[in-house]
Design a protein around this motif. Structure first.
Motif, PDB file in Angstrom:
ATOM      1  N   ALA A  31       0.828  -1.212   0.000  1.00 30.24           N
ATOM      2  CA  ALA A  31       0.000   0.000   0.000  1.00 30.24           C
ATOM      3  C   ALA A  31       0.861   1.260   0.000  1.00 30.24           C
ATOM      4  N   SER A  32       2.102   1.159   0.444  1.00 37.69           N
ATOM      5  CA  SER A  32       2.951   2.348   0.490  1.00 37.69           C
ATOM      6  C   SER A  32       3.481   2.731  -0.893  1.00 37.69           C
ATOM      7  N   ILE A  33       3.494   1.803  -1.839  1.00 37.85           N
ATOM      8  CA  ILE A  33       4.038   2.096  -3.174  1.00 37.85           C
ATOM      9  C   ILE A  33       3.224   3.169  -3.891  1.00 37.85           C
ATOM     10  N   PRO A  34       1.891   3.047  -4.026  1.00 37.95           N
ATOM     11  CA  PRO A  34       1.156   4.126  -4.688  1.00 37.95           C
ATOM     12  C   PRO A  34       1.181   5.427  -3.890  1.00 37.95           C
ATOM     13  N   ALA A  35       1.225   5.326  -2.566  1.00 39.26           N
ATOM     14  CA  ALA A  35       1.273   6.539  -1.747  1.00 39.26           C
ATOM     15  C   ALA A  35       2.578   7.292  -2.006  1.00 39.26           C
ATOM     16  N   LEU A  36       3.696   6.583  -2.086  1.00 40.15           N
ATOM     17  CA  LEU A  36       4.969   7.239  -2.368  1.00 40.15           C
ATOM     18  C   LEU A  36       4.990   7.826  -3.778  1.00 40.15           C
ATOM     19  N   PHE A  37       4.356   7.171  -4.734  1.00 41.00           N
ATOM     20  CA  PHE A  37       4.281   7.700  -6.094  1.00 41.00           C
ATOM     21  C   PHE A  37       3.509   9.008  -6.121  1.00 41.00           C
ATOM     22  N   ILE A  38       2.402   9.071  -5.399  1.00 39.26           N
ATOM     23  CA  ILE A  38       1.603  10.300  -5.347  1.00 39.26           C
ATOM     24  C   ILE A  38       2.393  11.424  -4.676  1.00 39.26           C
ATOM     25  N   ILE A  39       3.092  11.114  -3.590  1.00 37.95           N
ATOM     26  CA  ILE A  39       3.907  12.126  -2.914  1.00 37.95           C
ATOM     27  C   ILE A  39       5.021  12.609  -3.833  1.00 37.95           C
ATOM     28  N   PHE A  43       5.671  16.553  -5.066  1.00 35.20           N
ATOM     29  CA  PHE A  43       6.927  17.267  -4.903  1.00 35.20           C
ATOM     30  C   PHE A  43       7.547  17.643  -6.248  1.00 35.20           C
ATOM     31  N   ALA A  44       7.384  16.802  -7.266  1.00 35.49           N
ATOM     32  CA  ALA A  44       7.902  17.135  -8.593  1.00 35.49           C
ATOM     33  C   ALA A  44       7.170  18.349  -9.156  1.00 35.49           C
TER      34      ALA A  44
END
Length: 65
Positions: A31-39, A43-44
């Motif tokens: 579940a942390s993979i899509p959350a890190l992608f969104i974050i 930031f980008a």
């Protein structure tokens, strides 16, 4: 309640089977993979906005041709 009084909480008898805990940790990692992608995208986007803004402020205008 006076300030000198302290409330203590004791947790006892917490039993989680090992494989249930392993399965929970695997789901948490997935579940942390899509959350890190969104974050990362947030930031980008902010980096593009602020980077362009500060580049515009710091860089002098090009010389005339």
């Amino acid at each position: 309640m006076e300030k000198s009084e302290k409330t203590r909480v004791v947790i006892s008898g917490l039993e989680i089977p090992f494989w249930d805990l392993v399965w929970f940790m695997v789901k948490l990692a997935l579940a942390s993979i899509p959350a890190l992608f969104i974050i990362y995208l947030i930031f980008a986007f902010l980096g593009m906005i602020f980077g362009g803004f500060f580049h515009m402020i710091v860089m002098p205008p090009p010389p005339p041709l």
